[in-house]
Write a protein that holds these residues in place. Structure first.
Motif, PDB file in Angstrom:
ATOM      1  N   ALA A 191      97.843  34.398   9.715  1.00  0.00           N
ATOM      2  CA  ALA A 191      96.847  34.748   8.699  1.00  0.00           C
ATOM      3  C   ALA A 191      96.264  36.116   9.020  1.00  0.00           C
ATOM      4  CB  ALA A 191      95.739  33.697   8.646  1.00  0.00           C
ATOM      5  N   ILE A 192      95.755  36.777   7.991  1.00  0.00           N
ATOM      6  CA  ILE A 192      95.110  38.086   8.150  1.00  0.00           C
ATOM      7  C   ILE A 192      93.840  38.091   7.322  1.00  0.00           C
ATOM      8  CG2 ILE A 192      95.303  40.590   7.776  1.00  0.00           C
ATOM      9  CD1 ILE A 192      98.356  40.274   7.978  1.00  0.00           C
ATOM     10  N   SER A 193      92.759  38.640   7.894  1.00  0.00           N
ATOM     11  CA  SER A 193      91.529  38.832   7.124  1.00  0.00           C
ATOM     12  C   SER A 193      90.985  40.243   7.362  1.00  0.00           C
ATOM     13  CB  SER A 193      90.466  37.783   7.468  1.00  0.00           C
ATOM     14  OG  SER A 193      89.884  38.058   8.717  1.00  0.00           O
ATOM     15  N   ILE A 194      90.184  40.689   6.415  1.00  0.00           N
ATOM     16  CA  ILE A 194      89.590  42.025   6.471  1.00  0.00           C
ATOM     17  C   ILE A 194      88.075  41.892   6.403  1.00  0.00           C
ATOM     18  CG2 ILE A 194      89.326  44.211   5.220  1.00  0.00           C
ATOM     19  CD1 ILE A 194      92.173  43.852   4.208  1.00  0.00           C
ATOM     20  N   LEU A 195      87.378  42.600   7.290  1.00  0.00           N
ATOM     21  CA  LEU A 195      85.916  42.632   7.276  1.00  0.00           C
ATOM     22  C   LEU A 195      85.469  44.086   7.257  1.00  0.00           C
ATOM     23  CD1 LEU A 195      83.120  41.197   7.556  1.00  0.00           C
ATOM     24  CD2 LEU A 195      83.399  41.448  10.026  1.00  0.00           C
ATOM     25  N   ASP A 196      84.784  44.486   6.189  1.00  0.00           N
ATOM     26  CA  ASP A 196      84.194  45.822   6.127  1.00  0.00           C
ATOM     27  C   ASP A 196      82.823  45.746   6.780  1.00  0.00           C
ATOM     28  OD1 ASP A 196      86.233  47.325   4.815  1.00  0.00           O
ATOM     29  OD2 ASP A 196      85.725  46.292   2.951  1.00  0.00           O
ATOM     30  N   VAL A 197      82.633  46.494   7.853  1.00  0.00           N
ATOM     31  CA  VAL A 197      81.384  46.441   8.615  1.00  0.00           C
ATOM     32  C   VAL A 197      80.322  47.268   7.872  1.00  0.00           C
ATOM     33  CG1 VAL A 197      80.278  46.927  10.822  1.00  0.00           C
ATOM     34  CG2 VAL A 197      82.632  46.080  10.770  1.00  0.00           C
ATOM     35  N   LYS A 198      79.258  46.575   7.471  1.00  0.00           N
ATOM     36  CA  LYS A 198      78.179  47.205   6.701  1.00  0.00           C
ATOM     37  C   LYS A 198      76.901  47.244   7.528  1.00  0.00           C
ATOM     38  CE  LYS A 198      80.260  45.549   2.465  1.00  0.00           C
ATOM     39  NZ  LYS A 198      80.256  44.532   1.453  1.00  0.00           N
ATOM     40  N   SER A 199      75.853  47.783   6.940  1.00  0.00           N
ATOM     41  CA  SER A 199      74.586  47.937   7.667  1.00  0.00           C
ATOM     42  C   SER A 199      74.016  46.599   8.141  1.00  0.00           C
ATOM     43  CB  SER A 199      73.557  48.674   6.806  1.00  0.00           C
ATOM     44  OG  SER A 199      73.352  47.963   5.598  1.00  0.00           O
ATOM     45  N   GLU A 200      74.254  45.518   7.379  1.00  0.00           N
ATOM     46  CA  GLU A 200      73.724  44.214   7.791  1.00  0.00           C
ATOM     47  C   GLU A 200      74.468  43.602   8.985  1.00  0.00           C
ATOM     48  OE1 GLU A 200      76.315  43.150   4.084  1.00  0.00           O
ATOM     49  OE2 GLU A 200      74.988  44.779   4.679  1.00  0.00           O
ATOM     50  N   HIS A 201      75.617  44.181   9.344  1.00  0.00           N
ATOM     51  CA  HIS A 201      76.403  43.672  10.474  1.00  0.00           C
ATOM     52  C   HIS A 201      76.105  44.388  11.782  1.00  0.00           C
ATOM     53  CE1 HIS A 201      79.302  42.836   7.005  1.00  0.00           C
ATOM     54  NE2 HIS A 201      78.845  41.662   7.392  1.00  0.00           N
ATOM     55  N   VAL A 202      75.290  45.449  11.745  1.00  0.00           N
ATOM     56  CA  VAL A 202      75.116  46.295  12.934  1.00  0.00           C
ATOM     57  C   VAL A 202      73.670  46.287  13.436  1.00  0.00           C
ATOM     58  CG1 VAL A 202      77.007  47.816  12.213  1.00  0.00           C
ATOM     59  CG2 VAL A 202      74.663  48.424  11.616  1.00  0.00           C
ATOM     60  N   PHE A 203      73.514  46.697  14.709  1.00  0.00           N
ATOM     61  CA  PHE A 203      72.176  46.908  15.255  1.00  0.00           C
ATOM     62  C   PHE A 203      71.607  48.168  14.615  1.00  0.00           C
ATOM     63  CE2 PHE A 203      74.313  44.580  18.733  1.00  0.00           C
ATOM     64  CZ  PHE A 203      73.433  43.522  18.866  1.00  0.00           C
ATOM     65  N   SER A 204      70.355  48.112  14.183  1.00  0.00           N
ATOM     66  CA  SER A 204      69.777  49.236  13.445  1.00  0.00           C
ATOM     67  C   SER A 204      69.682  50.508  14.279  1.00  0.00           C
ATOM     68  CB  SER A 204      68.406  48.859  12.887  1.00  0.00           C
ATOM     69  OG  SER A 204      67.554  48.434  13.930  1.00  0.00           O
ATOM     70  N   ARG A 205      69.393  50.398  15.568  1.00  0.00           N
ATOM     71  CA  ARG A 205      69.236  51.599  16.398  1.00  0.00           C
ATOM     72  C   ARG A 205      70.568  52.282  16.702  1.00  0.00           C
ATOM     73  NH1 ARG A 205      64.570  50.398  20.921  1.00  0.00           N
ATOM     74  NH2 ARG A 205      62.868  50.205  19.434  1.00  0.00           N
ATOM     75  N   SER A 206      71.593  51.504  17.016  1.00  0.00           N
ATOM     76  CA  SER A 206      72.856  52.100  17.471  1.00  0.00           C
ATOM     77  C   SER A 206      73.931  52.192  16.400  1.00  0.00           C
ATOM     78  CB  SER A 206      73.412  51.295  18.647  1.00  0.00           C
ATOM     79  OG  SER A 206      73.718  49.972  18.226  1.00  0.00           O
ATOM     80  N   GLY A 207      73.821  51.371  15.339  1.00  0.00           N
ATOM     81  CA  GLY A 207      74.872  51.347  14.321  1.00  0.00           C
ATOM     82  C   GLY A 207      76.135  50.632  14.787  1.00  0.00           C
ATOM     83  N   ILE A 208      76.043  49.918  15.913  1.00  0.00           N
ATOM     84  CA  ILE A 208      77.182  49.192  16.471  1.00  0.00           C
ATOM     85  C   ILE A 208      77.162  47.760  15.944  1.00  0.00           C
ATOM     86  CG2 ILE A 208      78.201  48.282  18.622  1.00  0.00           C
ATOM     87  CD1 ILE A 208      77.008  50.800  20.005  1.00  0.00           C
ATOM     88  N   ALA A 209      78.335  47.275  15.565  1.00  0.00           N
ATOM     89  CA  ALA A 209      78.444  45.902  15.026  1.00  0.00           C
ATOM     90  C   ALA A 209      78.028  44.876  16.066  1.00  0.00           C
ATOM     91  CB  ALA A 209      79.876  45.640  14.579  1.00  0.00           C
ATOM     92  N   ARG A 210      77.278  43.867  15.619  1.00  0.00           N
ATOM     93  CA  ARG A 210      76.921  42.748  16.492  1.00  0.00           C
ATOM     94  C   ARG A 210      78.188  41.937  16.762  1.00  0.00           C
ATOM     95  NH1 ARG A 210      72.656  42.737  12.573  1.00  0.00           N
ATOM     96  NH2 ARG A 210      70.636  43.160  13.526  1.00  0.00           N
ATOM     97  N   GLY A 211      78.370  41.573  18.012  1.00  0.00           N
ATOM     98  CA  GLY A 211      79.581  40.872  18.427  1.00  0.00           C
ATOM     99  C   GLY A 211      79.835  39.567  17.709  1.00  0.00           C
ATOM    100  N   HIS A 212      78.753  38.881  17.323  1.00  0.00           N
ATOM    101  CA  HIS A 212      78.965  37.574  16.698  1.00  0.00           C
ATOM    102  C   HIS A 212      79.653  37.681  15.338  1.00  0.00           C
ATOM    103  CE1 HIS A 212      74.849  38.492  15.133  1.00  0.00           C
ATOM    104  NE2 HIS A 212      75.270  37.837  14.081  1.00  0.00           N
ATOM    105  N   HIS A 213      79.576  38.855  14.683  1.00  0.00           N
ATOM    106  CA  HIS A 213      80.284  39.013  13.407  1.00  0.00           C
ATOM    107  C   HIS A 213      81.794  39.095  13.634  1.00  0.00           C
ATOM    108  CE1 HIS A 213      76.714  39.293  10.959  1.00  0.00           C
ATOM    109  NE2 HIS A 213      76.228  40.239  11.738  1.00  0.00           N
ATOM    110  N   LEU A 214      82.202  39.834  14.671  1.00  0.00           N
ATOM    111  CA  LEU A 214      83.633  39.929  14.990  1.00  0.00           C
ATOM    112  C   LEU A 214      84.168  38.572  15.446  1.00  0.00           C
ATOM    113  CD1 LEU A 214      83.815  43.366  16.855  1.00  0.00           C
ATOM    114  CD2 LEU A 214      84.117  42.875  14.431  1.00  0.00           C
ATOM    115  N   PHE A 215      83.361  37.869  16.254  1.00  0.00           N
ATOM    116  CA  PHE A 215      83.754  36.527  16.692  1.00  0.00           C
ATOM    117  C   PHE A 215      83.873  35.593  15.483  1.00  0.00           C
ATOM    118  CE2 PHE A 215      82.625  32.174  17.713  1.00  0.00           C
ATOM    119  CZ  PHE A 215      83.579  31.872  18.678  1.00  0.00           C
TER     120      PHE A 215
END
Length: 197
Positions: free
Chosen positions: A86-110
């Motif tokens: 299977a394949i899925s696509i996730l577009d990382v948006k502002s709600e997926h990231v830490f506001s200070r760093s802009g880095i995606a929170r790990g739990h979204h990738l998990f």
């Protein structure tokens, strides 16, 4: 050497049939034309924009998912062969990231990888029994994560699913998910015994 419009449009159609998730930017680069030219070609060929192509494929694939309801899947499933891959696509948006760093929170990738591991199981019940995961690089807002799941083994009610997530060609996450599923053989045996009684 520039191609004639008819030839370019024919190649564009074939390219998108092979890889429907190419962006207009990537297509413009491949055909050495402007993004506007690609958009005009798509319009003339009645090929929808990328977002619509993803939605169309995702809708078709969600009909096959047994262990989750569509709103429980994280990301858009764009390819699904139950008990295989299977394949899925996730577009990382502002709600997926830490506001200070802009880095995606790990739990979204998990969550993307885990829900794909559940979705691949051809069973009404699929639960994560064990997960071994590894983050290999940070993901930023605006990046697209493509998760690819593959069934590695299946034995006595458990299925092992390997998931690798990429941004472009770079590995950003990998995981091995041991999935509990109902044992079809024992269920069939129970039903046959009930029918005999």
């Amino acid at each position: 050497m520039k191609r004639k419009k008819k030839e370019r449009q024919g190649l564009l159609k074939k390219t998108l049939e092979t890889n429907p998730f190419m962006t207009d930017e990537a297509l413009a680069e491949q055909f050495a034309v402007s993004i506007q030219t690609i958009r005009l070609d798509r319009m003339e060929l009645a090929i929808p924009e990328l977002r619509e192509r993803i939605k169309d494929v995702a809708k078709q694939q969600l009909d096959d998912v047994k262990a989750l309801s569509p709103d429980e899947v994280i990301g858009e499933i764009v390819d699904l062969q139950l008990d295989k891959r299977a394949i899925s696509i996730l577009d990382v948006k502002s709600e997926h990231v830490f506001s200070r760093s802009g880095i995606a929170r790990g739990h979204h990738l998990f969550a993307q990888a885990n829900s794909l591991a559940v979705a691949i199981i051809n069973d009404e019940l699929a639960l994560t029994a064990k997960a071994t995961i590894r983050f290999t690089r940070q993901v930023q807002a605006g990046e697209r994560v493509v998760a690819k799941a593959q069934v590695r083994s299946s034995d006595s009610g458990f299925t092992t699913v390997e998931v690798k997530s990429y941004v472009e060609q770079e590995l950003v996450f990998s995981g091995e998910f041991v999935m509990y599923r109902t044992n079809e053989k024992s269920k069939k045996g129970e039903r046959q015994n009930e029918n005999r009684d």
